[in-house]
Design an enzyme around this catalytic site. Structure first.
Site, short mmCIF file in Angstrom:
data_model
loop_
_atom_site.label_atom_id
_atom_site.label_comp_id
_atom_site.label_asym_id
_atom_site.label_seq_id
_atom_site.Cartn_x
_atom_site.Cartn_y
_atom_site.Cartn_z
N HIS A 131 6.96 -3.09 5.56
CA HIS A 131 7.78 -2.07 5.74
C HIS A 131 8.30 -1.41 6.96
O HIS A 131 8.57 -0.41 7.20
CB HIS A 131 7.10 -0.93 4.72
CG HIS A 131 7.03 -0.94 3.14
ND1 HIS A 131 8.21 -1.48 2.53
CD2 HIS A 131 5.93 -0.91 2.52
CE1 HIS A 131 7.57 -1.53 1.23
NE2 HIS A 131 6.19 -1.51 1.22
N ASP A 168 6.46 -8.82 -3.14
CA ASP A 168 5.83 -7.47 -3.39
C ASP A 168 6.67 -6.76 -4.28
O ASP A 168 7.93 -6.93 -4.23
CB ASP A 168 5.48 -7.13 -2.05
CG ASP A 168 4.75 -5.88 -1.99
OD1 ASP A 168 3.72 -5.83 -1.42
OD2 ASP A 168 5.21 -4.83 -2.36
N HIS A 170 7.35 -3.85 -3.70
CA HIS A 170 7.89 -2.89 -2.88
C HIS A 170 9.06 -3.68 -2.13
O HIS A 170 8.68 -4.59 -1.49
CB HIS A 170 7.14 -1.98 -2.35
CG HIS A 170 6.29 -1.19 -3.13
ND1 HIS A 170 4.96 -1.48 -3.25
CD2 HIS A 170 6.43 0.20 -3.68
CE1 HIS A 170 4.43 -0.52 -3.96
NE2 HIS A 170 5.24 0.33 -4.19
N ASP A 252 1.28 -6.50 -5.96
CA ASP A 252 1.26 -5.08 -6.59
C ASP A 252 2.34 -5.15 -7.69
O ASP A 252 2.60 -4.20 -8.47
CB ASP A 252 1.46 -4.13 -5.76
CG ASP A 252 2.60 -4.31 -4.68
OD1 ASP A 252 3.23 -5.50 -4.67
OD2 ASP A 252 2.50 -3.57 -3.63
#
Length: 315
Positions: A131, A168, A170, A252
């Site tokens: 990120h 992931d 996200h 996740d």
């Protein structure tokens, strides 16, 4: 050749505060599962503090950004410094962030040197990195570790094409941001949408058609994940023909994870890893570097990391 595991006790020293989901126990959970006898054949080495880390970080981040992160790092005994609503630095955070970068650089060395040390590498690191945009920390991330490693592979070993595949839950907006204008760097991602950070739509393709996003809907499970991989991610990677495949291995998307709403399980992560390893065997002599990203239910994280690393070992 065996699989190399790069990690370090300092990753437990990065602590963003009581109740934060990206917590030191994540490392302890993975440490415990990888201590099992079935992982005895792993080559194990410390993630380094490399003297050249800043030089390579500056391939992905401006000097002012690096100086800001370094300048905000609290000293021993000082309180945490909040960088944004989700991301903080404790006295151990700068070392952890630099060792995460160092792990990525050493991992590239291990698979790209003429005297190859390992067939593939798992970097068990934190903080995560995908990120962190070029000039902004966010989403628990300080440095865009996997993007830095990809750019290092290009600069140091002359690789003309490097692909990062991110599963992931996200979207890896930081990796996408760094790669956007880089025609020889590819980013492919499956992720839940809508969800933080809000990027990752189909239409985000990069300046050179080098970005491949395959968003999933809340509630999607293994079948939808596999379809996104088969229909978008794997064909794009095969067409790109990378000389190195890197994996942003976030776990996740697991059905038990508290921060999202996909319904994957350990078998899905094993399948995706095997598929990427199969492509790597065909296009880049099996060269794969995997770096840990998210995963916030400790049991799900440990079990998913275990099947991922076992797949690397079995390749």
């Amino acid at each position: 050749m065996a699989t190399l595991l790069l990690t370090h006790p300092s990753f437990v020293g990065h602590n963003m505060g009581e109740g934060h989901p990206e917590r030191p126990d994540r490392m302890r959970a993975v440490d415990k599962v990888l201590s099992h006898q079935i992982f005895a054949d792993l080559i194990r080495r410390d993630a380094p503090l490399r003297t050249d880390a800043r030089t390579h970080i500056l391939r992905a981040h401006p000097a002012a950004y690096y100086d800001m992160i370094e300048g905000h790092a609290p000293g021993e005994g000082e309180p945490n410094v909040q960088l944004d609503a989700d991301t903080a630095m404790s006295p151990g955070s700068l070392e952890a962030g630099l060792r995460a970068v160092g792990a990525g650089l050493d991992a590239v060395d291990a698979v790209c040197r003429s005297e190859r040390e390992a067939k593939n590498v798992f970097c068990q690191v934190r903080p995560p990195g995908h990120h962190a945009e070029r000039d902004r920390p966010m989403g628990f991330c300080l440095f865009s570790s996997i993007a830095i490693a990809a750019m290092y592979a290009r600069a140091t070993y002359g690789l003309e094409r490097v692909a990062v595949v991110d599963f992931d839950v996200h979207h890896g907006n930081g990796t996408q941001d760094v790669f956007w204008n880089q025609k020889d760097l590819m980013f492919a991602s499956t992720h839940q949408m809508p969800l933080f950070p809000g990027s990752g739509a189909h239409g985000e393709v990069g300046a050179h058609d080098n970005i491949c996003n395959a968003p999933l809907r809340p509630g999607d499970a293994g079948d939808q994940f596999a379809d996104a991989f088969r229909s978008r991610v794997l064909p794009a990677v095969k067409e790109f023909r990378p000389e190195l495949i890197m994996i942003s291995a976030g776990f996740d998307a697991h059905e038990d994870d508290p921060l999202a709403n996909l319904r994957l399980n350990e078998a899905d992560f094993r399948w995706a890893t095997d598929e990427l390893l199969s492509v790597a065997e065909k296009v880049c002599d099996g060269r794969v570097v995997s770096m840990l990203e998210g995963g916030y239910d400790l049991r799900a994280l440990a079990g998913s990391a275990a099947v991922h690393v076992k797949a690397l070992m079995d390749a």
